[in-house]
Design an enzyme around this catalytic site. Structure first.
Site, PDB file in Angstrom:
ATOM      1  N   HIS A  33       0.850  -1.183   0.000  1.00 46.05           N
ATOM      2  CA  HIS A  33       0.000   0.000   0.000  1.00 46.05           C
ATOM      3  C   HIS A  33       0.887   1.235   0.000  1.00 46.05           C
ATOM      4  CE1 HIS A  33       1.170  -0.477   4.183  1.00 46.05           C
ATOM      5  NE2 HIS A  33       0.856   0.802   4.367  1.00 46.05           N
ATOM      6  N   ASP A  35       0.821   5.275   1.863  1.00 49.97           N
ATOM      7  CA  ASP A  35       0.185   5.887   3.032  1.00 49.97           C
ATOM      8  C   ASP A  35      -0.678   7.110   2.729  1.00 49.97           C
ATOM      9  OD1 ASP A  35       1.190   3.961   4.735  1.00 49.97           O
ATOM     10  OD2 ASP A  35       2.984   5.118   5.225  1.00 49.97           O
ATOM     11  N   HIS A 101       4.717   0.054  -0.141  1.00 49.83           N
ATOM     12  CA  HIS A 101       5.413  -0.756   0.850  1.00 49.83           C
ATOM     13  C   HIS A 101       4.452  -1.722   1.528  1.00 49.83           C
ATOM     14  CE1 HIS A 101       3.717   2.628   3.075  1.00 49.83           C
ATOM     15  NE2 HIS A 101       3.746   1.865   4.157  1.00 49.83           N
ATOM     16  N   ARG A 111       6.454  -8.826  16.222  1.00 51.76           N
ATOM     17  CA  ARG A 111       7.104  -7.643  15.654  1.00 51.76           C
ATOM     18  C   ARG A 111       6.366  -6.439  16.225  1.00 51.76           C
ATOM     19  NH1 ARG A 111       5.748  -4.222  11.379  1.00 51.76           N
ATOM     20  NH2 ARG A 111       7.446  -3.497  10.072  1.00 51.76           N
TER      21      ARG A 111
END
Length: 178
Positions: A33, A35, A101, A111
């Site tokens: 996607h 941002d 990204h 994570r």
């Protein structure tokens, strides 16, 4: 080098965890996607609502080093991975909000990261802060009602003997601290 000032837009604490029994570990836990725009099938990206079009720059601060997986990837507009970064505690990655990204699936462990977004528009930054203040004020007004409702739900949960549901309830609907 930044020529114009940057203003804070939004911050988000992100946790991605390994999912037991997942067969295809090469999938993305957060798909490709950008941002500040909506990616189209042809690879173009439209800066229209509901995208956060005010965002100019993005950053990720890694709070841990996942045991396996969870790589941050950058792609071109044909979704071919051009860069991959294995997160390491303390790393900070900054990039244009237009950058395509995503995050590969975490295969082992967790994570944890903090995602940050910035804008060149002071008026857009102020809009986000005003919106957050309105949300906080609304939560404060509801906190008294919510506390009564949660006490009643607690009685129901105790009656059903369902402690697991009670625990999840508190995680999803925490009381607002004053």
């Amino acid at each position: 080098k930044l020529i114009r000032p940057l203003y804070f837009d939004f911050i988000h604490l992100v946790q991605r965890s390994a999912i037991e029994g997942t067969e295809n570990k090469s999938e993305f836990s957060h798909p490709i996607h950008a941002d500040n725009c909506l990616i189209q099938k042809d690879g173009s990206c439209n800066k229209v609502s509901p995208a956060f079009t005010q965002r100019d720059w993005s950053a990720i601060v890694y709070l841990n080093s996942p045991e396996k997986g969870g790589e941050f990837v950058i792609t071109d507009n044909k979704f071919t991975v051009t860069e991959s970064l294995k997160p390491s505690c303390g790393d900070i990655v900054g990039f244009s909000a237009e950058t395509y990204h995503g995050v590969k699936a975490v295969e082992q462990g967790d994570r944890f990261a903090i995602a940050l977004w910035f804008t060149h528009s002071i008026s857009k930054a102020e809009d986000m802060h005003l919106l957050q203040r309105r949300i906080d004020n609304y939560k404060d007004k509801l906190s008294g009602i919510q506390a009564i409702r949660e006490k009643e739900e607690l009685k129901l949960f105790r009656a059903s003997g369902s402690l697991k549901i009670l625990k999840a309830h508190w995680l999803r609907f925490p009381l607002v601290d004053k």
